[in-house]
Design a protein around this motif. Structure first.
Motif, PDB file in Angstrom:
ATOM      1  N   PHE A 174     -52.665  32.561   7.753  1.00 49.97           N
ATOM      2  CA  PHE A 174     -52.451  33.948   7.327  1.00 49.97           C
ATOM      3  C   PHE A 174     -53.445  34.880   8.018  1.00 49.97           C
ATOM      4  CE2 PHE A 174     -53.455  37.546   4.589  1.00 49.97           C
ATOM      5  CZ  PHE A 174     -52.202  38.038   4.252  1.00 49.97           C
ATOM      6  N   LYS A 175     -54.685  34.459   8.085  1.00 52.03           N
ATOM      7  CA  LYS A 175     -55.742  35.249   8.722  1.00 52.03           C
ATOM      8  C   LYS A 175     -55.388  35.555  10.171  1.00 52.03           C
ATOM      9  CE  LYS A 175     -60.685  34.785   9.796  1.00 52.03           C
ATOM     10  NZ  LYS A 175     -61.860  33.924   9.591  1.00 52.03           N
ATOM     11  N   ALA A 176     -54.916  34.550  10.894  1.00 50.23           N
ATOM     12  CA  ALA A 176     -54.542  34.731  12.303  1.00 50.23           C
ATOM     13  C   ALA A 176     -53.324  35.648  12.436  1.00 50.23           C
ATOM     14  CB  ALA A 176     -54.268  33.383  12.955  1.00 50.23           C
ATOM     15  N   SER A 177     -52.328  35.442  11.580  1.00 53.90           N
ATOM     16  CA  SER A 177     -51.093  36.235  11.696  1.00 53.90           C
ATOM     17  C   SER A 177     -51.273  37.679  11.233  1.00 53.90           C
ATOM     18  CB  SER A 177     -49.959  35.570  10.917  1.00 53.90           C
ATOM     19  OG  SER A 177     -50.199  35.650   9.526  1.00 53.90           O
ATOM     20  N   SER A 178     -52.279  37.936  10.410  1.00 53.33           N
ATOM     21  CA  SER A 178     -52.507  39.297   9.890  1.00 53.33           C
ATOM     22  C   SER A 178     -53.611  40.026  10.653  1.00 53.33           C
ATOM     23  CB  SER A 178     -52.887  39.232   8.406  1.00 53.33           C
ATOM     24  OG  SER A 178     -54.174  38.643   8.256  1.00 53.33           O
ATOM     25  N   ASN A 179     -54.136  39.395  11.687  1.00 56.98           N
ATOM     26  CA  ASN A 179     -55.282  39.952  12.416  1.00 56.98           C
ATOM     27  C   ASN A 179     -56.458  40.174  11.464  1.00 56.98           C
ATOM     28  OD1 ASN A 179     -56.578  40.757  14.787  1.00 56.98           O
ATOM     29  ND2 ASN A 179     -56.043  42.905  14.462  1.00 56.98           N
ATOM     30  N   ASN A 180     -56.557  39.311  10.443  1.00 52.08           N
ATOM     31  CA  ASN A 180     -57.630  39.376   9.439  1.00 52.08           C
ATOM     32  C   ASN A 180     -57.689  40.745   8.763  1.00 52.08           C
ATOM     33  OD1 ASN A 180     -59.626  38.183   7.912  1.00 52.08           O
ATOM     34  ND2 ASN A 180     -61.206  38.317   9.471  1.00 52.08           N
ATOM     35  N   SER A 181     -56.492  41.340   8.564  1.00 48.55           N
ATOM     36  CA  SER A 181     -56.368  42.652   7.906  1.00 48.55           C
ATOM     37  C   SER A 181     -55.353  42.531   6.776  1.00 48.55           C
ATOM     38  CB  SER A 181     -55.922  43.709   8.917  1.00 48.55           C
ATOM     39  OG  SER A 181     -56.878  43.841   9.956  1.00 48.55           O
ATOM     40  N   TYR A 182     -55.807  42.739   5.557  1.00 49.94           N
ATOM     41  CA  TYR A 182     -54.984  42.489   4.383  1.00 49.94           C
ATOM     42  C   TYR A 182     -55.547  43.254   3.188  1.00 49.94           C
ATOM     43  CZ  TYR A 182     -58.911  39.333   3.893  1.00 49.94           C
ATOM     44  OH  TYR A 182     -60.184  38.829   3.840  1.00 49.94           O
ATOM     45  N   GLN A 183     -54.800  43.181   2.110  1.00 51.31           N
ATOM     46  CA  GLN A 183     -55.233  43.790   0.847  1.00 51.31           C
ATOM     47  C   GLN A 183     -54.929  42.779  -0.254  1.00 51.31           C
ATOM     48  OE1 GLN A 183     -52.982  47.284  -0.842  1.00 51.31           O
ATOM     49  NE2 GLN A 183     -54.865  48.310  -0.221  1.00 51.31           N
ATOM     50  N   TYR A 184     -55.847  42.655  -1.208  1.00 53.41           N
ATOM     51  CA  TYR A 184     -55.577  41.775  -2.338  1.00 53.41           C
ATOM     52  C   TYR A 184     -56.013  42.447  -3.638  1.00 53.41           C
ATOM     53  CZ  TYR A 184     -60.504  40.222  -2.260  1.00 53.41           C
ATOM     54  OH  TYR A 184     -61.878  40.161  -2.297  1.00 53.41           O
ATOM     55  N   VAL A 185     -55.362  42.038  -4.728  1.00 55.99           N
ATOM     56  CA  VAL A 185     -55.608  42.630  -6.046  1.00 55.99           C
ATOM     57  C   VAL A 185     -56.160  41.560  -6.970  1.00 55.99           C
ATOM     58  CG1 VAL A 185     -54.577  43.812  -8.028  1.00 55.99           C
ATOM     59  CG2 VAL A 185     -53.717  44.280  -5.706  1.00 55.99           C
ATOM     60  N   VAL A 186     -57.343  41.825  -7.532  1.00 56.68           N
ATOM     61  CA  VAL A 186     -57.992  40.930  -8.483  1.00 56.68           C
ATOM     62  C   VAL A 186     -57.773  41.500  -9.882  1.00 56.68           C
ATOM     63  CG1 VAL A 186     -60.187  39.921  -9.231  1.00 56.68           C
ATOM     64  CG2 VAL A 186     -59.750  40.311  -6.799  1.00 56.68           C
ATOM     65  N   THR A 187     -57.346  40.652 -10.803  1.00 46.86           N
ATOM     66  CA  THR A 187     -57.145  41.097 -12.183  1.00 46.86           C
ATOM     67  C   THR A 187     -58.267  40.578 -13.069  1.00 46.86           C
ATOM     68  OG1 THR A 187     -55.806  39.158 -12.752  1.00 46.86           O
ATOM     69  CG2 THR A 187     -54.640  41.110 -11.920  1.00 46.86           C
ATOM     70  N   GLY A 188     -58.496  41.296 -14.140  1.00 38.63           N
ATOM     71  CA  GLY A 188     -59.488  40.874 -15.117  1.00 38.63           C
ATOM     72  C   GLY A 188     -59.111  41.379 -16.496  1.00 38.63           C
ATOM     73  N   ASN A 189     -59.639  40.724 -17.485  1.00 40.37           N
ATOM     74  CA  ASN A 189     -59.436  41.166 -18.861  1.00 40.37           C
ATOM     75  C   ASN A 189     -60.553  40.606 -19.724  1.00 40.37           C
ATOM     76  OD1 ASN A 189     -58.771  38.476 -19.059  1.00 40.37           O
ATOM     77  ND2 ASN A 189     -56.857  38.795 -20.121  1.00 40.37           N
ATOM     78  N   SER A 190     -60.640  41.160 -20.915  1.00 39.93           N
ATOM     79  CA  SER A 190     -61.646  40.694 -21.855  1.00 39.93           C
ATOM     80  C   SER A 190     -61.071  40.710 -23.253  1.00 39.93           C
ATOM     81  CB  SER A 190     -62.891  41.591 -21.792  1.00 39.93           C
ATOM     82  OG  SER A 190     -63.775  41.243 -22.828  1.00 39.93           O
ATOM     83  N   PHE A 191     -61.234  39.622 -23.941  1.00 38.57           N
ATOM     84  CA  PHE A 191     -60.844  39.594 -25.345  1.00 38.57           C
ATOM     85  C   PHE A 191     -61.852  40.376 -26.173  1.00 38.57           C
ATOM     86  CE2 PHE A 191     -59.010  35.673 -23.579  1.00 38.57           C
ATOM     87  CZ  PHE A 191     -57.682  35.933 -23.859  1.00 38.57           C
TER      88      PHE A 191
END
Length: 174
Positions: free
Chosen positions: A42-59
């Motif tokens: 994926f890194k090679a095919s995306s030219n190491n350019s991407y976006q990712y979403v991290v989720t979090g929550n708290s009880f």
């Protein structure tokens, strides 16, 4: 006879050397290696350019949030944070914010995901989150087309906010 003895000795040493690797200290070793290979493709095919979403929550505070990390050519260039459930006890300006390249890490939020590249996440997974420990439950999932989606651990018996690791909702090419 001597040749046979040396051959058998060398064979036994080789077997014991390769069977005592550090892989024995890693949970989900095979799944992790497959995911890391997928990441490198994926890194090679995306030219190491991407976006990712991290989720979090708290009880404990009963809120959910997301942090979006944008990486261009292997460098974090933006971090966006947003509470999904707006905490009324908190100032509105803390509900959502954006940090651009020269502002990364200027917000004091301990809840927002750190500005890590996926290379750094895979390194943390291998060196911290997936290490075998006593009295913990370890998690590793690859719901993002083979890339890490959940990786970390929690202490057995812990009731609230015990997860150490990362939960990635999505990963997309820029």
């Amino acid at each position: 006879m001597k040749k046979t003895f040396y051959f058998i000795t060398l064979l036994l040493i080789s077997i014991s050397f390769f069977s005592c690797s550090s892989d024995d200290d890693l949970n989900y070793q095979n799944d992790f290696q497959a995911s890391k290979s997928t990441w490198l493709d994926f890194k090679a095919s995306s030219n190491n350019s991407y976006q990712y979403v991290v989720t979090g929550n708290s009880f404990f505070i009963h809120h959910r949030w997301e942090t979006t990390i944008t990486v261009s050519n292997g460098i974090v260039i933006q971090r966006d944070f947003e509470y999904i459930d707006k905490p009324e006890y908190m100032p509105e300006e803390d509900w959502q914010w954006t940090e651009n390249a020269n502002e990364i890490n200027t917000h004091g939020s301990f809840i927002a995901a750190g500005p890590l590249t996926l290379d750094e996440i895979y390194t943390k997974a291998e060196n911290e989150w997936l290490i075998k420990r006593k009295n913990t439950n370890t998690y590793f999932e690859t719901e993002n087309n083979g890339l890490i989606s959940t990786c970390g651990y929690s202490e057995k018996g812990c009731m609230d906010d015990c997860f150490t690791g990362i939960r990635i909702k999505s990963i997309t090419i820029l």
